[in-house]
Design a protein around this motif. Structure first.
Motif, PDB file in Angstrom:
ATOM      1  N   ALA A 283       0.831  -1.207   0.000  1.00  0.00           N
ATOM      2  CA  ALA A 283       0.000   0.000   0.000  1.00  0.00           C
ATOM      3  C   ALA A 283       0.865   1.256   0.000  1.00  0.00           C
ATOM      4  O   ALA A 283       0.556   2.241  -0.684  1.00  0.00           O
ATOM      5  N   LEU A 284       1.987   1.228   0.758  1.00  0.00           N
ATOM      6  CA  LEU A 284       2.894   2.375   0.756  1.00  0.00           C
ATOM      7  C   LEU A 284       3.563   2.547  -0.601  1.00  0.00           C
ATOM      8  O   LEU A 284       3.759   3.672  -1.070  1.00  0.00           O
ATOM      9  N   GLU A 285       3.912   1.434  -1.243  1.00  0.00           N
ATOM     10  CA  GLU A 285       4.546   1.518  -2.555  1.00  0.00           C
ATOM     11  C   GLU A 285       3.605   2.149  -3.583  1.00  0.00           C
ATOM     12  O   GLU A 285       4.011   3.000  -4.376  1.00  0.00           O
ATOM     13  N   ARG A 286       2.366   1.715  -3.565  1.00  0.00           N
ATOM     14  CA  ARG A 286       1.418   2.281  -4.513  1.00  0.00           C
ATOM     15  C   ARG A 286       1.203   3.774  -4.255  1.00  0.00           C
ATOM     16  O   ARG A 286       1.129   4.587  -5.201  1.00  0.00           O
ATOM     17  N   LEU A 287       1.135   4.150  -2.974  1.00  0.00           N
ATOM     18  CA  LEU A 287       0.972   5.558  -2.633  1.00  0.00           C
ATOM     19  C   LEU A 287       2.196   6.367  -3.064  1.00  0.00           C
ATOM     20  O   LEU A 287       2.071   7.507  -3.533  1.00  0.00           O
ATOM     21  N   ALA A 288       3.384   5.772  -2.928  1.00  0.00           N
ATOM     22  CA  ALA A 288       4.607   6.462  -3.346  1.00  0.00           C
ATOM     23  C   ALA A 288       4.608   6.715  -4.850  1.00  0.00           C
ATOM     24  O   ALA A 288       5.022   7.783  -5.308  1.00  0.00           O
ATOM     25  N   LEU A 289       4.126   5.735  -5.630  1.00  0.00           N
ATOM     26  CA  LEU A 289       4.058   5.924  -7.080  1.00  0.00           C
ATOM     27  C   LEU A 289       3.064   7.024  -7.457  1.00  0.00           C
ATOM     28  O   LEU A 289       3.180   7.631  -8.530  1.00  0.00           O
ATOM     29  N   GLU A 290       2.103   7.271  -6.586  1.00  0.00           N
ATOM     30  CA  GLU A 290       1.129   8.329  -6.851  1.00  0.00           C
ATOM     31  C   GLU A 290       1.616   9.691  -6.359  1.00  0.00           C
ATOM     32  O   GLU A 290       1.271  10.726  -6.955  1.00  0.00           O
ATOM     33  N   LYS A 291       2.407   9.723  -5.290  1.00  0.00           N
ATOM     34  CA  LYS A 291       2.697  10.984  -4.608  1.00  0.00           C
ATOM     35  C   LYS A 291       4.097  11.535  -4.845  1.00  0.00           C
ATOM     36  O   LYS A 291       4.296  12.748  -4.677  1.00  0.00           O
ATOM     37  N   ARG A 292       5.073  10.714  -5.205  1.00  0.00           N
ATOM     38  CA  ARG A 292       6.445  11.208  -5.260  1.00  0.00           C
ATOM     39  C   ARG A 292       6.590  12.330  -6.271  1.00  0.00           C
ATOM     40  O   ARG A 292       6.207  12.199  -7.434  1.00  0.00           O
ATOM     41  N   PRO A 293       7.146  13.472  -5.866  1.00  0.00           N
ATOM     42  CA  PRO A 293       7.298  14.605  -6.786  1.00  0.00           C
ATOM     43  C   PRO A 293       8.154  14.276  -7.989  1.00  0.00           C
ATOM     44  O   PRO A 293       7.899  14.770  -9.095  1.00  0.00           O
TER      45      PRO A 293
END
Length: 502
Positions: A283-293
């Motif tokens: 879940a953190l990985e997917r969120l990182a792919l969405e949020k990382r600048p």
């Protein structure tokens, strides 16, 4: 041209030609250098809110964010991108050009006419233009290809605004990460430096006494030398730790851009609770792919490069241009001194069509390259998230071990103090155990600061924002509250959910 104007022009020509070769390198003077340094020093620390109370973690982060020069630079770059985008939108407008002029010649313009067949002059020389006359015009023009290219350039500028915003987000995240790394070590320094200095003074006195005992032969030499070796080890260890503590405070001062000579203290606040280790890493990985600048910036960059190819393809199509305008000429020989003219033109450079296959291949290659760059960056982001979770787990274990070691050192110190007598060896044992306990306390602070840093790296690796989209005001206290609320919200919604079993 009147004779006076001609003579003036000829007289000025040598001066103009001489000036063209008179420009030489000119270095700044010492006075100019001193003025620049002084103004830069003032600009770096101007308009800062005074430090009126001890600084807690969130206020330190807010000060670092508000006064950090790198962040200010990114704000200016974002504003510049927005202004350039505004400029590019006006480039799509048609052209409306107003013009005026004055014409003079020293003789009359005119001509004669000859017959085509017999080559005989049929008209005497005549003119239909005054030697001096003025002109004015107001012309409107619109070009289809210029409009198409300007449209895609405006889209590029709009995407570059979004790219600048992503870079600003990254700077915010990095500033918070740096503050998190330094603040808790600096707070430990504030708590321990005085005690370290006091203990170092006692250790040095004990070392001098040990040397006196060795000279007087009051104890076996091997035992005295062993004590001296233990004291020197304690001095070395405490000195190194003292340097670490002082550097942490200096780093925090630089991050907050506190002016030289301004003293500040850190609030003796309770340590912030650390979240549990995330279990749902996916879940953190997917969120990182969405949020990382960085990933968002690469995605916008793909659109920028695509619009480059689209602008080049626009130039392959026929061009349509429309012109209309009002003209005026004061020439008295004109039958009509003012008039309107219009025109419509269609043109097509057919040879440009030969570029289409190459442009199509370049477009596909550019898309493939941009996608691969984004995928490579995404893989690095996923690795950072997984490594961040593991490092955070190890840092929590290190903190637990440091706390247990500190409890043991405190018990040993209590025992040594209770059993101390007037003998030198007993005093030495108290100093050694006290140094060990102080070192254990330092290691516990270091372990907690490392855990906070590991937690900050994990937070940063997911790319979560530090501030909400809008803030009521930009004073330090409001920013601190906004940052605290935002981070607590992410911690409760994202990491608390990720800490649950899948």
């Amino acid at each position: 041209m009147p004779p006076f104007a001609l003579r003036l022009t000829v007289a000025c020509m040598p001066l103009v030609l001489a000036a063209c070769g008179s420009v030489q390198p000119k270095a700044f003077t010492a006075e100019e250098l001193n003025d620049r340094v002084t103004s830069d020093m003032v600009a770096m620390y101007k308009d800062q809110e005074a430090i009126a109370a001890p600084i807690d973690f969130h206020e330190a982060a807010a000060r670092a964010l508000k006064y950090n020069l790198d962040y200010k630079l990114k704000l200016m770059e974002t504003a510049l991108s927005r202004n350039l985008h505004d400029v590019s939108t006006y480039e799509m407008l048609p052209r409306l050009v107003a013009g005026a002029g004055y014409a003079h010649r020293n003789n009359d313009s005119g001509g004669t006419s000859i017959g085509i067949e017999d080559r005989l002059q049929s008209l005497r020389p005549s003119t239909s233009q005054e030697r001096d006359h003025s002109m004015a015009n107001l012309s409107f023009s619109w070009n289809a290809l210029d409009f198409g290219v300007s449209y895609f350039r405006a889209q590029q500028k709009a995407d570059q605004v979004l790219m600048a915003e992503e870079r600003r987000r990254k700077v915010i995240q990095n500033v918070l990460q740096d503050v998190r790394n330094s603040y808790w070590r600096a707070l430990g320094a504030q708590k321990l430096l005085t005690r370290v200095d006091t203990l170092l003074e006692r250790v040095n006195k004990a070392l001098v006494r040990a040397k006196e005992i060795e000279k007087q032969g009051l104890m076996p030499q091997a035992q005295v030398l062993g004590y001296q070796r233990a004291l020197l080890d304690a001095v070395n260890t405490l000195t190194l730790r003292r340097q670490d503590l002082e550097l942490a405070r200096a780093e925090l001062r630089a991050l907050m851009s506190v002016a030289p000579g301004v003293n500040f203290t850190l609030a003796e606040q309770a340590e912030l609770s650390l979240p549990r280790i995330p279990v749902n890493v996916e879940a953190l990985e997917r969120l990182a792919l969405e949020k990382r600048p960085e990933i968002m910036e690469e995605w916008y960059r793909k659109r920028v490069t695509e619009n480059d190819i689209k602008a080049a393809k626009v130039l392959l199509w026929p061009n349509i241009s429309f012109d209309a305008g009002w003209q005026y000429d004061s020439n008295k020989y004109n039958y009509n001194s003012s008039w309107f003219d219009t025109g419509l033109r269609v043109s097509w450079n057919l040879l440009k069509l030969t570029q289409y296959p190459a442009l199509k291949r370049a477009h596909q290659a550019q898309n493939d390259t941009d996608d691969m760059r984004r995928l490579a960056l995404s893989m690095a982001v996923l690795t950072q998230v997984r490594v961040g979770v593991q490092r955070y787990g190890l840092s929590l274990q290190e903190l637990e071990f440091a706390e247990e070691s500190l409890r043991v050192d405190q018990r040993l110190l209590n025992y040594a103090q209770a059993a101390a007598k007037s003998q030198f060896d007993s005093e030495l044992e108290v100093i050694r155990t006290e140094a060990r306990a102080l070192l254990g306390e330092y290691q516990r602070y270091a372990a907690y600061s490392n855990a906070q840093a590991a937690w900050g790296r994990l937070y940063n690796s997911v790319g979560l924002d530090i501030l909400p989209e809008t803030v009521e005001s930009h004073d330090v206290s409001t920013l601190a509250v906004a940052m605290k609320d935002t981070m607590n919200q992410w911690q409760q919604t994202v990491f608390q959910a990720a800490a649950q079993q899948q």
